[in-house]
Design a protein around this motif. Structure first.
Motif, PDB file in Angstrom:
ATOM      1  N   VAL A  30       0.430   2.450  -4.650  1.00  0.00           N
ATOM      2  CA  VAL A  30       0.174   2.643  -3.030  1.00  0.00           C
ATOM      3  C   VAL A  30       1.293   3.052  -2.177  1.00  0.00           C
ATOM      4  O   VAL A  30       1.041   4.194  -0.537  1.00  0.00           O
ATOM      5  N   THR A  34       1.405   5.518   0.888  1.00  0.00           N
ATOM      6  CA  THR A  34       1.337   4.996   1.700  1.00  0.00           C
ATOM      7  C   THR A  34       2.320   6.621   2.355  1.00  0.00           C
ATOM      8  O   THR A  34       2.242   7.287   3.836  1.00  0.00           O
ATOM      9  N   THR A 221     -12.456   5.793   4.322  1.00  0.00           N
ATOM     10  CA  THR A 221     -11.722   6.760   3.429  1.00  0.00           C
ATOM     11  C   THR A 221     -12.332   7.448   2.021  1.00  0.00           C
ATOM     12  O   THR A 221     -11.251   8.522   1.827  1.00  0.00           O
ATOM     13  N   SER A 279      -4.062  10.463  -2.986  1.00  0.00           N
ATOM     14  CA  SER A 279      -2.878   9.547  -1.799  1.00  0.00           C
ATOM     15  C   SER A 279      -4.370   8.906  -1.212  1.00  0.00           C
ATOM     16  O   SER A 279      -3.992   7.433  -1.585  1.00  0.00           O
ATOM     17  N   LEU A 283      -5.171   4.684  -1.731  1.00  0.00           N
ATOM     18  CA  LEU A 283      -5.040   3.873  -0.551  1.00  0.00           C
ATOM     19  C   LEU A 283      -6.073   3.423  -0.279  1.00  0.00           C
ATOM     20  O   LEU A 283      -6.903   2.169   0.236  1.00  0.00           O
ATOM     21  N   TRP A 286      -7.556   0.511  -2.173  1.00  0.00           N
ATOM     22  CA  TRP A 286      -6.634  -0.414  -2.359  1.00  0.00           C
ATOM     23  C   TRP A 286      -6.986  -1.865  -0.840  1.00  0.00           C
ATOM     24  O   TRP A 286      -7.376  -2.631  -1.106  1.00  0.00           O
TER      25      TRP A 286
END
Length: 296
Positions: A30, A34, A221, A279, A283, A286
């Motif tokens: 993560v 980020t 997301t 990515s 993310l 998470w």
């Protein structure tokens, strides 16, 4: 007293150091995701300042020059394409364009779907039936076919293309919003506010929507990388962003003709697409784990 006075004063903590410590506490994957997304945002916002050359500047003498790590020069670190245009410059501008399309497409889809979901949950009966029929129709039609038909019939322009990307996956937000809003209406806080005389705008805007926002953010997301891939696919087919503008999918589409002689033309934007979508997915997973109370 003397010992306390002799101790050095604590150093002020800067905002960057606080952010760095917070990123360091995240899981390793993560954290990398980020940092990569932060780099993409910086590149997109500062593209005009970071461009070493104009994206339309030709240098036929340097045509198909290899990247620096393939024996090229510092003048073109990522090489040049078939017209001698700098690949790094076009990659920077393509990142801005693809992220711009994905961002506005996601916001349009989320806004439209959320609004329709709230309307379906509030009015019920005829309005709900009509919206559910539209949701089922949208879900039953392959979006790529719809996109190809619209672009072939109406032509292509950047506002139309962004609006078309915003039409993707709105039904997902509508279903989620409708279900969560119906559940919220059955809970005590919505009924209490309604009995106090609050109007529908205040009930849904100030009380219901903040309570379902976490689920919608997680859905965003998921939609963001989907729109990046969809835009890349349409641009690869020549139906996306049109010259002189450029996007990641546009670069991959033009680079496929030189994959054996100059693979760097296609590999550079393809790598950015893969890393960016991966990515965002990492993310998003998470964030979902953090916001979902059932997983705590």
């Amino acid at each position: 007293m003397a010992v306390r006075d002799a101790l050095p004063a604590p150093l002020p903590t800067s905002g960057l150091s606080v952010i760095a410590r917070r990123i360091a506490r995240l899981p390793f994957a993560v954290s990398l995701a980020t940092l990569w997304l932060a780099l993409m945002v910086v590149v997109a916002l500062g593209a005009d300042l970071l461009l070493p050359y104009s994206i339309t500047a030709f240098d036929l003498k340097a045509r198909l020059s290899p990247p620096l790590f393939f024996g090229g020069t510092f003048a073109h670190p990522l090489g040049t394409d078939e017209l001698g245009r700098d690949v790094l410059s076009r990659l920077i501008m393509s990142i801005r364009m693809s992220l711009l399309i994905a961002l506005f497409g996601t916001l349009i889809a989320a806004t439209l779907g959320t609004l329709l979901g709230i309307l379906a949950a509030h009015f019920r009966r005829f309005v709900e039936t009509l919206i559910l029929m539209a949701i089922d129709f949208q879900a039953s039609m392959p979006f790529m076919i719809i996109a190809l038909s619209v672009l072939a019939f109406f032509g292509n322009s950047l506002p139309l293309f962004i609006g078309l990307m915003g039409f993707h996956s709105w039904e997902r937000y509508a279903r989620i919003t409708r279900g969560l809003t119906l559940a919220a209406n059955e809970q005590g806080y919505a009924s209490a506010v309604r009995q106090l005389g609050a109007g529908p705008g205040r009930i849904y805007g100030r009380h219901v929507l903040p309570n379902i926002a976490s689920t919608l953010i997680v859905s965003m997301t998921l939609t963001f990388p989907e729109i990046i891939l969809l835009e890349s696919g349409l641009s690869f087919l020549g139906l996306g962003v049109q010259p002189p503008l450029t996007s990641l999918g546009n670069m991959v589409g033009y680079g496929r003709e030189y994959i054996t002689r100059a693979p760097w033309i296609m590999l550079a934007p393809a790598t950015v697409i893969v890393l960016t979508t991966l990515s965002i997915s990492l993310l998003g997973d998470w964030v979902r784990d953090k916001l979902d109370p059932t997983l705590r």
